[in-house]
Structure formats: C-alpha cells, structure tokens
Design a protein around this motif. Structure first.
Motif, PDB file in Angstrom:
ATOM      1  N   GLY A  86       0.792  -1.223   0.000  1.00 38.83           N
ATOM      2  CA  GLY A  86       0.000   0.000   0.000  1.00 38.83           C
ATOM      3  C   GLY A  86       0.826   1.276   0.000  1.00 38.83           C
ATOM      4  O   GLY A  86       1.986   1.305  -0.407  1.00 38.83           O
ATOM      5  N   GLU A  88       0.839   3.654   2.977  1.00 34.34           N
ATOM      6  CA  GLU A  88       0.318   4.009   4.294  1.00 34.34           C
ATOM      7  C   GLU A  88       0.906   5.296   4.873  1.00 34.34           C
ATOM      8  O   GLU A  88       0.375   5.827   5.849  1.00 34.34           O
ATOM      9  N   ARG A  96      -3.408   4.499   0.991  1.00 34.73           N
ATOM     10  CA  ARG A  96      -3.879   3.157   0.659  1.00 34.73           C
ATOM     11  C   ARG A  96      -3.293   2.194   1.694  1.00 34.73           C
ATOM     12  O   ARG A  96      -2.079   2.151   1.898  1.00 34.73           O
ATOM     13  N   THR A  98      -2.178  -1.417   3.372  1.00 34.12           N
ATOM     14  CA  THR A  98      -1.484  -2.585   2.835  1.00 34.12           C
ATOM     15  C   THR A  98      -2.374  -3.817   2.992  1.00 34.12           C
ATOM     16  O   THR A  98      -3.420  -3.767   3.624  1.00 34.12           O
ATOM     17  N   TRP A 150      -6.809  -2.774   3.235  1.00 32.14           N
ATOM     18  CA  TRP A 150      -6.566  -1.819   2.147  1.00 32.14           C
ATOM     19  C   TRP A 150      -7.501  -0.611   2.272  1.00 32.14           C
ATOM     20  O   TRP A 150      -7.161   0.500   1.867  1.00 32.14           O
ATOM     21  N   SER A 158      -7.767   1.207   8.880  1.00 32.63           N
ATOM     22  CA  SER A 158      -7.499  -0.033   8.142  1.00 32.63           C
ATOM     23  C   SER A 158      -7.518  -1.231   9.098  1.00 32.63           C
ATOM     24  O   SER A 158      -8.063  -2.297   8.781  1.00 32.63           O
TER      25      SER A 158
END
Length: 346
Positions: A86, A88, A96, A98, A150, A158
């Motif tokens: 991702g 992060e 985004r 991971t 994600w 997340s």
C-alpha cells in the motif's frame, strides 16, 4: 424553681439539642457519603462490565443459519502482519492500506483459565466493508480477508476495518483490540528473543542454503524473515503451507518468550516499547502487561485453524485469478466451541 436551677436545666436541654443537631447533621453527611460511595461503586461496576462485556452476560453468534451462545468471560485480540503493497505514509486521497498477510486471533478464556489462537487464512472470502479514503462508506463486498486492511483513511481505520471483517466472519464476535506490525519487522521481532530454533519443513534452500528441508536451525533475524514470508518459490506455493511454517515458528517463539518473561517480568513491557515505532495498536502497555500475566498462568490450547476449500477465483474483480479460501462453517463452529465453549441457543 430558682434561677440557678433554671439555668442548669436550660443548659442541659441546650446541650441535648446540640448533640441531637450534630447527630442529625452527621447522619445527613454519612448518608450523602454512602450515596456517593454507592454511586461510585455502581459506576465502577458499570465500567467493569463495559470493559468485560462477557461477565455474566449471554453472548450470541450467528454462524450460518444457527444462533450460538456462550457465557464465559473471554477476551479476544487480533494480531495483524501487513505487507508493503500500500501507501500508508500518505494522507487523504493518496492513502492506501497494505494487505493483511498474517492474521492471528488471540483468545483468552478467563472462565476456563485457558488461552489459544485462531490463525486465519489471508485468502478467506468474507464480508469486507469498502471504506473510502475519507473514512466513509458502508458498502459490503465478498472479498479476501487480507483486502480489508486496504480500505480506510489511515492505518488505524485499516486495522479497525480488518477487525470488523474478522468479527463478521465469526458471527459478529466481540474483539477487544488489535496489534499490527509490518511483515518486514519480523527480523526485529525475532531479535527480541535472540532467535528461534525450528525444524525446516519445506525446502527453502533457494532463499538460504542453510534452510534445507529436515535440518534444525536457530533462525537468524534475516532467516526468520525468509522462513515466515517465503511462498511463491517454496513447495506448492500455497498460503496454507506458509501458514504451517508460521505456526511452527510461533509455537517456538511463544515458548521462548514465556521463558524470558518468567526470568524477567519486564520483558514484555520492554518488547512493547521496542516495537512502539513499528506497531499500530489500540492496546496500551498496561493492557499488554496484564495479558502477559494472564497467559503465564493459563493452559494453552495451541494454534487452531479452519478447514476449508482453496481455489482460484476472480472475487477481487481485477480480471485476474487470485487464491480464494472458503472456510467450512462446521469447522468454524468446532474451533469456537473449543475456545469460547459456544453452544446452540435453544
């Protein structure tokens, strides 16, 4: 009655009135103090029940068409290991999460004085909430469990989204907290206990010549990283085989960590502090210490997994076939029976 006697009588009456008044006042304040203490105790009880929702309360889990219940005092914590797929460190629309490569649910049954783990396959197909980068969105999609991480606006959301998917998979099970680290930090985790000795169950010689099948190796920090993460070029390349290696490592790691904790009760707190910059968690140091103390006195039921079917599919919607794991409902029930002692609600 002469004036002198009248004064004496009046003095006695006045003294009695003062005593009575003092007693009334004292009784008033004692009553208020009792009410305050009772209110405090009720608040403490309420807070205790909120922190321990299973105490004396029947809990329900909807698994398939069946409703199950349990009343044991149980705490559950999700441990998440993420890959580096991702973005992060970004914020807002650029963020985004991971993928959650590794998922382990720690289950502490205080009623039975037992604990155990549920290792979850990252490819498990389950309900995933499609939260956007603004932290909004209630849409659900059947996707691989790993993808839940994600979605969200930041690392914390997340993790929360991943916790939510695991909870839904297990019948809306209560999960008390999460602890997430990147899989690239395995070497640091291995270093905390000075390495772990394992028997190599797959041929990992392509990753490291010393990691030959059948050999017993005390893994260095770099070797631990390869042993736990390697998949594509090892054996059948299946995540289930990698999960088996991870269980072997975890069993050896927990045993060694327990030994170090027994020798030095500050070991867990020191380890927690050492990993602070690497971890994302809603569990504070005091809670970690409490958990470690509980586990040191409990019986372990080991690491359990769900049976199911692995196949290739296109649930991800990118036109490419990816690994998908469909957990068997009866297997989920049996695992939960073993740790939570659930039973069908009559």
């Amino acid at each position: 009655m002469n004036k002198k006697k009248i004064k004496v009588v009046c003095g006695i009456v006045l003294a009695m009135l003062v005593v009575i008044a003092f007693a009334v006042i004292l009784n008033f304040f004692e009553k208020k103090a009792d009410e305050k203490e009772a209110k405090k105790n009720n608040q403490t009880t309420k807070e205790t029940n909120e922190k321990n929702p299973n105490v004396g309360i029947k809990k329900y889990l909807q698994i398939g068409d069946e409703l199950y219940k349990y009343t044991d005092d149980v705490e559950s914590y999700l441990i998440i290991g993420t890959d580096n797929s991702g973005n992060e460190e970004a914020v807002d629309d650029e963020y985004r999460g991971t993928m959650a490569d590794f998922l382990l649910l720690l289950v502490i049954n205080k009623t039975k004085n037992e604990y155990g783990y549920i290792q979850l396959n990252r490819d498990t197909i389950c309900d995933v909430k499609e939260v956007d980068s603004n932290g909004e969105g209630e849409g659900m999609e059947e996707l691989q469990l790993c993808t839940a991480h994600w979605y969200g606006k930041d690392k914390e959301q997340s993790c929360e989204n991943t916790v939510n998917s695991v909870s839904l998979l297990l019948g809306e099970l209560d999960i008390n907290g999460y602890y997430s680290v990147g899989m690239e930090d395995i070497s640091k985790i291995n270093h905390l206990v000075g390495g772990v000795e394992v028997k190599i169950e797959d041929d990992l010689s392509k990753e490291d010549p010393a990691l030959k099948e059948g050999s017993v190796v005390k893994l260095t920090d770099e070797q631990a990283q390869k042993y736990i993460r390697a998949r594509m070029d090892v054996g059948d390349g299946d995540n289930i085989s990698r999960m088996r290696r991870q269980r072997t490592y975890m069993s050896a790691y927990v045993k060694k960590a327990k030994e170090m904790f027994n020798e030095n009760p500050k070991f867990v707190n020191d380890a927690y502090k050492d990993m602070t910059d690497n971890a994302v968690t809603d569990i504070n140091g005091n809670e970690v210490s409490k958990i470690a103390n509980m586990l040191s006195k409990m019986t372990s039921k080991g690491i359990l997994t769900f049976d199911g079917e692995s196949k290739l599919g296109k649930k991800l919607g990118d036109g490419i076939e990816h690994a998908e794991f469909y957990a068997d409902r009866l297997s989920i029930v049996e695992v939960l029976k073993s740790l939570y002692y659930i039973e069908i609600d009559d």
